[in-house]
Motif scaffolding. Sequence first.
Motif, PDB file in Angstrom:
ATOM      1  N   LEU A 140     119.095  91.048  -8.130  1.00 42.38           N
ATOM      2  CA  LEU A 140     119.126  89.585  -8.172  1.00 42.38           C
ATOM      3  C   LEU A 140     120.131  89.035  -7.161  1.00 42.38           C
ATOM      4  CD1 LEU A 140     118.490  86.800  -9.334  1.00 42.38           C
ATOM      5  CD2 LEU A 140     120.095  87.295 -11.204  1.00 42.38           C
ATOM      6  N   ALA A 141     121.320  89.630  -7.098  1.00 43.19           N
ATOM      7  CA  ALA A 141     122.345  89.158  -6.164  1.00 43.19           C
ATOM      8  C   ALA A 141     121.886  89.304  -4.718  1.00 43.19           C
ATOM      9  CB  ALA A 141     123.641  89.931  -6.387  1.00 43.19           C
ATOM     10  N   LEU A 142     121.268  90.432  -4.398  1.00 49.96           N
ATOM     11  CA  LEU A 142     120.806  90.669  -3.031  1.00 49.96           C
ATOM     12  C   LEU A 142     119.662  89.732  -2.669  1.00 49.96           C
ATOM     13  CD1 LEU A 142     121.231  92.449  -0.547  1.00 49.96           C
ATOM     14  CD2 LEU A 142     119.578  94.067  -1.517  1.00 49.96           C
ATOM     15  N   ARG A 143     118.769  89.534  -3.609  1.00 46.32           N
ATOM     16  CA  ARG A 143     117.627  88.638  -3.368  1.00 46.32           C
ATOM     17  C   ARG A 143     118.101  87.204  -3.138  1.00 46.32           C
ATOM     18  NH1 ARG A 143     113.437  86.455  -2.241  1.00 46.32           N
ATOM     19  NH2 ARG A 143     111.527  86.405  -3.477  1.00 46.32           N
ATOM     20  N   ASP A 191     128.646  96.516  -1.480  1.00 48.14           N
ATOM     21  CA  ASP A 191     128.063  96.385  -2.811  1.00 48.14           C
ATOM     22  C   ASP A 191     127.744  94.906  -3.052  1.00 48.14           C
ATOM     23  OD1 ASP A 191     127.491  96.221  -5.513  1.00 48.14           O
ATOM     24  OD2 ASP A 191     129.208  97.419  -6.160  1.00 48.14           O
ATOM     25  N   PRO A 192     126.476  94.541  -3.283  1.00 51.97           N
ATOM     26  CA  PRO A 192     126.135  93.121  -3.456  1.00 51.97           C
ATOM     27  C   PRO A 192     126.744  92.485  -4.699  1.00 51.97           C
ATOM     28  CG  PRO A 192     124.237  94.515  -3.914  1.00 51.97           C
ATOM     29  CD  PRO A 192     125.284  95.404  -3.329  1.00 51.97           C
ATOM     30  N   LEU A 193     127.248  93.297  -5.624  1.00 47.82           N
ATOM     31  CA  LEU A 193     127.859  92.752  -6.839  1.00 47.82           C
ATOM     32  C   LEU A 193     129.341  92.443  -6.663  1.00 47.82           C
ATOM     33  CD1 LEU A 193     126.186  95.027  -9.541  1.00 47.82           C
ATOM     34  CD2 LEU A 193     125.694  92.623  -9.066  1.00 47.82           C
ATOM     35  N   LEU A 194     129.916  92.906  -5.570  1.00 42.79           N
ATOM     36  CA  LEU A 194     131.356  92.756  -5.375  1.00 42.79           C
ATOM     37  C   LEU A 194     131.814  91.294  -5.335  1.00 42.79           C
ATOM     38  CD1 LEU A 194     133.468  94.982  -5.172  1.00 42.79           C
ATOM     39  CD2 LEU A 194     133.478  94.667  -2.698  1.00 42.79           C
ATOM     40  N   PRO A 195     131.118  90.395  -4.624  1.00 39.81           N
ATOM     41  CA  PRO A 195     131.595  89.007  -4.574  1.00 39.81           C
ATOM     42  C   PRO A 195     131.684  88.339  -5.944  1.00 39.81           C
ATOM     43  CG  PRO A 195     130.002  89.398  -2.831  1.00 39.81           C
ATOM     44  CD  PRO A 195     129.967  90.602  -3.717  1.00 39.81           C
ATOM     45  N   ALA A 196     130.763  88.656  -6.833  1.00 37.21           N
ATOM     46  CA  ALA A 196     130.738  87.994  -8.141  1.00 37.21           C
ATOM     47  C   ALA A 196     131.637  88.671  -9.166  1.00 37.21           C
ATOM     48  CB  ALA A 196     129.306  87.943  -8.678  1.00 37.21           C
ATOM     49  N   GLU A 243     113.389  88.237 -11.084  1.00 39.41           N
ATOM     50  CA  GLU A 243     114.139  89.293 -10.399  1.00 39.41           C
ATOM     51  C   GLU A 243     115.008  90.068 -11.385  1.00 39.41           C
ATOM     52  OE1 GLU A 243     113.899  90.341  -7.363  1.00 39.41           O
ATOM     53  OE2 GLU A 243     112.606  88.772  -6.550  1.00 39.41           O
ATOM     54  N   LEU A 244     115.722  89.343 -12.230  1.00 42.15           N
ATOM     55  CA  LEU A 244     116.617  89.992 -13.188  1.00 42.15           C
ATOM     56  C   LEU A 244     115.857  90.912 -14.134  1.00 42.15           C
ATOM     57  CD1 LEU A 244     119.539  90.162 -14.347  1.00 42.15           C
ATOM     58  CD2 LEU A 244     118.884  88.297 -15.892  1.00 42.15           C
ATOM     59  N   LEU A 245     114.636  90.529 -14.486  1.00 43.06           N
ATOM     60  CA  LEU A 245     113.865  91.255 -15.498  1.00 43.06           C
ATOM     61  C   LEU A 245     112.799  92.167 -14.888  1.00 43.06           C
ATOM     62  CD1 LEU A 245     113.472  88.271 -17.979  1.00 43.06           C
ATOM     63  CD2 LEU A 245     114.885  90.305 -18.320  1.00 43.06           C
ATOM     64  N   HIS A 246     112.932  92.489 -13.604  1.00 42.80           N
ATOM     65  CA  HIS A 246     111.861  93.253 -12.955  1.00 42.80           C
ATOM     66  C   HIS A 246     111.722  94.665 -13.514  1.00 42.80           C
ATOM     67  CE1 HIS A 246     115.218  94.844 -10.512  1.00 42.80           C
ATOM     68  NE2 HIS A 246     114.423  95.856 -10.233  1.00 42.80           N
ATOM     69  N   ASP A 247     112.762  95.205 -14.125  1.00 42.23           N
ATOM     70  CA  ASP A 247     112.690  96.529 -14.749  1.00 42.23           C
ATOM     71  C   ASP A 247     112.916  96.453 -16.257  1.00 42.23           C
ATOM     72  OD1 ASP A 247     112.124  98.092 -12.509  1.00 42.23           O
ATOM     73  OD2 ASP A 247     114.233  98.368 -11.995  1.00 42.23           O
ATOM     74  N   ALA A 251     109.276  90.498  -0.615  1.00 38.00           N
ATOM     75  CA  ALA A 251     110.710  90.219  -0.515  1.00 38.00           C
ATOM     76  C   ALA A 251     111.483  90.973  -1.593  1.00 38.00           C
ATOM     77  CB  ALA A 251     110.955  88.718  -0.632  1.00 38.00           C
ATOM     78  N   HIS A 252     110.924  91.020  -2.786  1.00 35.69           N
ATOM     79  CA  HIS A 252     111.568  91.760  -3.874  1.00 35.69           C
ATOM     80  C   HIS A 252     111.646  93.248  -3.558  1.00 35.69           C
ATOM     81  CE1 HIS A 252     112.322  93.588  -7.766  1.00 35.69           C
ATOM     82  NE2 HIS A 252     111.210  94.285  -7.599  1.00 35.69           N
ATOM     83  N   LYS A 253     110.533  93.827  -3.110  1.00 36.99           N
ATOM     84  CA  LYS A 253     110.509  95.259  -2.830  1.00 36.99           C
ATOM     85  C   LYS A 253     111.480  95.620  -1.716  1.00 36.99           C
ATOM     86  CE  LYS A 253     108.560  98.046  -4.397  1.00 36.99           C
ATOM     87  NZ  LYS A 253     108.937  98.917  -5.554  1.00 36.99           N
ATOM     88  N   ALA A 254     111.606  94.749  -0.721  1.00 34.93           N
ATOM     89  CA  ALA A 254     112.551  95.017   0.366  1.00 34.93           C
ATOM     90  C   ALA A 254     113.975  95.118  -0.175  1.00 34.93           C
ATOM     91  CB  ALA A 254     112.454  93.927   1.427  1.00 34.93           C
ATOM     92  N   CYS A 255     114.338  94.216  -1.085  1.00 31.84           N
ATOM     93  CA  CYS A 255     115.676  94.252  -1.681  1.00 31.84           C
ATOM     94  C   CYS A 255     115.834  95.457  -2.601  1.00 31.84           C
ATOM     95  CB  CYS A 255     115.943  92.962  -2.449  1.00 31.84           C
ATOM     96  SG  CYS A 255     116.150  91.500  -1.406  1.00 31.84           S
ATOM     97  N   ASP A 256     114.812  95.755  -3.375  1.00 29.42           N
ATOM     98  CA  ASP A 256     114.858  96.878  -4.310  1.00 29.42           C
ATOM     99  C   ASP A 256     115.035  98.200  -3.559  1.00 29.42           C
ATOM    100  OD1 ASP A 256     114.888  97.763  -6.936  1.00 29.42           O
ATOM    101  OD2 ASP A 256     112.713  97.995  -7.060  1.00 29.42           O
ATOM    102  N   ILE A 257     114.296  98.360  -2.457  1.00 26.90           N
ATOM    103  CA  ILE A 257     114.382  99.591  -1.674  1.00 26.90           C
ATOM    104  C   ILE A 257     115.722  99.676  -0.947  1.00 26.90           C
ATOM    105  CG2 ILE A 257     113.396 100.827   0.294  1.00 26.90           C
ATOM    106  CD1 ILE A 257     110.649  99.724  -0.599  1.00 26.90           C
TER     107      ILE A 257
END
Length: 253
Positions: free
Chosen positions: A98-101, A208-213, A117-121, A170-176
């Motif tokens: 979600l953060a990367l997207r 790490d895309p989670l680092l800013p938050a 995005e958050l619930l994709h898995d 767009a989602h798959k690009a971020c997921d990969i």
Amino acid sequence: MRPPDDQGMDPPREDAIRAEPGPGRAGMARPGRKASPEAQRAWVRLPSGRRLDLISPTPFDWTDEDLAIGLSRTFRWGGHSVWPGAPLSVAQHSLAVLALRRAKTRGGLTEAEARRELLHDAEEGLLGFDCISPLKPFLGAGFADLQARLSGAVALRYALPAWTPEAKRAHKACDIALAAGEAVHVAGWTPAELRGTLGIRAAVMAEDPLLPAFGGEPWRPWPPELAAERFLAALRQLGGEISQRGSGGRDKG
């Protein structure tokens, strides 16, 4: 149900959902009825006390807390990690996607798109299993159908919009891209192995895309309790609680 928008979600009507037979629903036993041992094994009891029939799920069988806990205790990369005692949860991965997207989307995501995005898995948290992609064909069509039923229940519960081809790409690009980063920084594969062995061609992310938050040490997997807490907070910010109004779930046992 009207199409979801950014103002909130209309919860699916429980009586309407339960009235529909749905795939695999015919002949499935319910608690208190006689059933074969094979059918009984499809039931799981969740932390809230609700019961979920994995073969015949409905959108009313779990709470948001159940889902957050399930995703925080379901691990990516087979639970293997270079961080001692710290496998990477699907809950943390979902927040990272979600953060990367969001970071890569001009104009931002709508609330419904962010929820998707958050619930994709999310079905993996209900199933308690994150199957690595190369293994899925060996599990057969039955496993794919099981995943589809759980995903369908999640989509109804949280009023997720259908994927458009553009949004899916767009989602798959971020997921990969995130999978490439996780493979190296969490699972311990080398960049050469990433391409030669795993067949992942995406560049290895350094940040790490989670680092800013959330801060902390880059790429370090969170403890399950923290992952569940952060996932649940994000879900509620995106309207997750709205979908629970009027839904009591299956009887506790």
